[in-house]
Scaffold this active site. Structure first.
Site, PDB file in Angstrom:
ATOM      1  N   GLU A 100       0.826  -1.210   0.000  1.00  0.00           N
ATOM      2  CA  GLU A 100       0.000   0.000   0.000  1.00  0.00           C
ATOM      3  C   GLU A 100       0.858   1.257   0.000  1.00  0.00           C
ATOM      4  O   GLU A 100       0.476   2.272  -0.608  1.00  0.00           O
ATOM      5  CB  GLU A 100      -0.923  -0.027   1.219  1.00  0.00           C
ATOM      6  CG  GLU A 100      -1.967  -1.136   1.155  1.00  0.00           C
ATOM      7  CD  GLU A 100      -2.524  -1.525   2.505  1.00  0.00           C
ATOM      8  OE1 GLU A 100      -3.312  -2.478   2.550  1.00  0.00           O
ATOM      9  OE2 GLU A 100      -2.164  -0.886   3.524  1.00  0.00           O
ATOM     10  N   GLU A 152      -5.044  -8.323   4.166  1.00  0.00           N
ATOM     11  CA  GLU A 152      -5.683  -7.844   5.391  1.00  0.00           C
ATOM     12  C   GLU A 152      -7.096  -8.394   5.596  1.00  0.00           C
ATOM     13  O   GLU A 152      -7.465  -8.788   6.711  1.00  0.00           O
ATOM     14  CB  GLU A 152      -5.735  -6.305   5.410  1.00  0.00           C
ATOM     15  CG  GLU A 152      -4.390  -5.648   5.638  1.00  0.00           C
ATOM     16  CD  GLU A 152      -3.731  -5.202   4.352  1.00  0.00           C
ATOM     17  OE1 GLU A 152      -3.010  -4.193   4.365  1.00  0.00           O
ATOM     18  OE2 GLU A 152      -3.954  -5.867   3.312  1.00  0.00           O
TER      19      GLU A 152
END
Length: 242
Positions: free
Chosen positions: A104, A124
């Site tokens: 990210e 995640e």
């Protein structure tokens, strides 16, 4: 641990914890933000890469178990904030697997160059964690509506798939990776170029990024309060030990 070397007036920041796939401890995240801020003022640009077979395995979950998820997420946010505060190009040299918060983080870079071994992996959702680094804003900005599938699927994305999606801008041979990233910065920051002005004009909106940070921090608080985050991290750690 991170290493920083200046090559041809470009700061090369290397994640140097290969025995742990360059997993990011909280101290490493703070060091990365500091290094980016320091070298973003005094060089023509910054390259970020990894050592060994991974760019980075993301958050060091073994360290994070039992810690405040909100505080952990906010240290990732500051890494992204540091990149967007610079006035020089920041290029990711993605040498291998990029996971979670590390993957990210690259979304805010001005370019991402990978090798054929590069992979993106956002695990995640299936661990019970929430995304960070303003990726709720930056990922759709790069890949459009496909962002939701990438997050919910928690599937690995190959270098070729990442190139097609826009997560990578170029794929080069491993031995050329850092040199290609440096060359990109030199091309963009040639004498007389209005690079800083265009970075300010075309980079993600600081206001939108800060708004994303706020909602992601709130989301981290929700998964922490629900118990699914710590349960998921404990499962991950126990599976790794087994």
């Amino acid at each position: 641990m991170i290493d920083v070397a200046v090559r041809d007036d470009v700061a090369v920041i290397t994640l140097a914890r290969p025995e742990k796939l360059n997993a990011l401890t909280s101290a490493m995240r703070a060091d990365l933000a500091t290094a980016v801020r320091e070298h973003g003022r005094h060089t023509r640009g910054i390259v970020v890469t990894g050592t060994g077979r991974a760019f980075s395995a993301g958050e060091d979950i073994h360290q994070a178990v039992g810690r405040s998820l909100v505080e952990e997420v906010e240290t990732f946010h500051d890494m992204t904030r540091a990149v967007l505060e610079t006035t020089v190009p920041v290029v990711g040299a993605v040498n291998g697997l990029a996971v979670g918060g590390a993957a990210e983080w690259t979304l805010c870079f001005d370019a991402r160059i990978g090798t054929p071994a590069a992979e993106y992996f956002l695990p995640e959702n299936h661990i019970g964690l929430s995304i960070s680094n303003a990726s709720s804003y930056l990922l759709p900005r790069l890949v459009g509506a496909r962002a939701l599938r990438l997050v919910l699927d928690s599937a690995r994305v190959s270098a070729e798939e990442a190139l097609a999606l826009g997560l990578l801008d170029e794929i080069v041979a491993p031995e050329r990776l850092v040199e290609a990233a440096i060359a990109r910065i030199h091309h963009w920051s040639a004498p007389g170029a209005a690079t800083a002005v265009h970075l300010a004009l075309l980079r993600p909106s600081p206001a939108e990024v800060e708004r994303a940070f706020a909602v992601e921090t709130e989301a981290a608080g929700r998964v922490e309060a629900s118990g699914i985050a710590q349960a998921g991290m404990s499962r991950f750690v126990n599976r790794a030990r087994g």
